[in-house]
Design an enzyme around this catalytic site. Structure first.
Site, mmCIF file in Angstrom:
data_model
loop_
_atom_site.group_PDB
_atom_site.id
_atom_site.type_symbol
_atom_site.label_atom_id
_atom_site.label_comp_id
_atom_site.label_asym_id
_atom_site.label_seq_id
_atom_site.Cartn_x
_atom_site.Cartn_y
_atom_site.Cartn_z
ATOM 1 N N HIS A 12 3.158 -0.343 -7.398
ATOM 2 C CA HIS A 12 3.095 -1.394 -7.256
ATOM 3 C C HIS A 12 3.530 -2.136 -7.687
ATOM 4 C CE1 HIS A 12 0.249 -4.537 -6.002
ATOM 5 N NE2 HIS A 12 0.357 -4.456 -4.653
ATOM 6 N N GLU A 62 7.110 -6.673 -0.312
ATOM 7 C CA GLU A 62 6.507 -7.126 -1.120
ATOM 8 C C GLU A 62 6.659 -7.954 -2.056
ATOM 9 O OE1 GLU A 62 1.446 -5.781 -0.982
ATOM 10 O OE2 GLU A 62 2.972 -4.469 -2.141
HETATM 11 P P1 13P Z 1 -2.078 -9.807 -0.985
HETATM 12 O O1 13P Z 1 -2.939 -9.327 0.116
HETATM 13 O O2 13P Z 1 -3.895 -9.638 -1.845
HETATM 14 O O3 13P Z 1 -1.663 -10.451 -0.872
HETATM 15 O O4 13P Z 1 -1.920 -8.553 -2.054
HETATM 16 C C1 13P Z 1 -0.334 -7.397 -1.891
HETATM 17 C C2 13P Z 1 -0.865 -6.915 -2.052
HETATM 18 O O5 13P Z 1 -1.208 -6.497 -3.488
HETATM 19 C C3 13P Z 1 -0.439 -5.386 -1.214
HETATM 20 O O6 13P Z 1 -0.564 -4.251 -1.618
#
Ligand code: 13P
Length: 234
Positions: A88, A153
């Site tokens: 992550h 992401e």
């Molecule tokens: P947000 O939904 O707060 O933007 O975060 C996304 C995330 O890091 C999911 O792993």
């Protein structure tokens, strides 16, 4: 396959609120595959009492040994955890993990029978070569991807209340999907994460190359999750 909703609580929730949350989410009726990733210390409670899939937010690549503070895939499996987030953005930002670390963790998950949810960290404006270089490093020496869930992401959309344009999400996820399909002859499962809200979740889930979404710390609030599911089911 039904679409996937990963709830990454990050470092949120106190023990007093755990069972209220578990019970509220057990009452949800949806075709989505929900995967809850709570803090490590609550994993046993979730595994034993939640009706949904449970994942950890991280894992270490060694199976056992003198690694103070770390937790292995074999330990996760021994309590019934099925999934783990890997790589992550916040692991990189605060704990300096690299794609090479993610590759080691990925191999440990595949060996340890934990389904990896591999986060591909990239700026939303990164070019295609940057994306494929990162993917190649994460997937070094990996022959099959059918047991892997990928998560695109964009770092500039995480926790920012700033989602990318739907076209931009579709273009990047389709590019990643085609790249992996060409390389592995398997259609990959790709999730999108980063400021997913009530307003955009249905448009994101409608994208053909997207298998689901990840929601960050707001997902540790059960009301937020039930509202989101209501929106999806509308
Ligand atoms: P947000 O939904 O707060 O933007 O975060 C996304 C995330 O890091 C999911 O792993």
């Amino acid at each position: 396959m039904n679409k996937i909703l990963v709830l990454n609580h990050k470092m949120n929730m106190l023990y007093d609120d755990v069972y209220d949350y578990i019970n509220q989410l057990n009452n949800i009726s949806t075709d989505m595959n929900i995967i809850i990733c709570p803090s490590y210390i609550y994993l046993t409670d979730f595994v034993n009492h939640s009706d949904w899939g449970i994942g950890s937010q991280n894992v270490y690549h060694e199976a056992n040994g003198a690694y103070t503070g770390e937790i292995s895939t074999t330990q996760l499996r021994s309590i019934g955890v099925e999934y783990s987030l890997l790589g992550h953005y916040e692991r990189t930002k605060y704990f300096h993990e690299s794609e090479v670390d993610t590759n080691q963790k990925l191999k440990a998950c595949l060996e340890g029978n934990i389904i990896p949810i591999v986060c591909l960290q990239a700026q939303s404006n990164d070019d295609k070569k940057t994306l494929t270089n990162k993917l190649d490093t994460i997937l070094e020496d990996i022959d099959h991807i059918e047991f892997i869930i990928f998560a695109y992401e964009p770092t500039d959309a995480i926790g920012q209340n700033k989602t990318l344009q739907i076209d931009q999400i579709e273009e990047t996820c389709t590019f990643i999907s085609e790249y992996l399909q060409n390389k592995y002859h398997t259609r990959p499962n790709i999730l999108y994460g980063g400021s997913v809200t009530n307003d955009n979740i249905n448009d994101i889930l409608a994208i053909d190359t997207i298998a689901g979404t990840l929601i960050g710390e707001k997902s540790s609030n059960y009301q937020y999750v039930t509202n989101l599911i209501d929106q999806i089911e509308k």
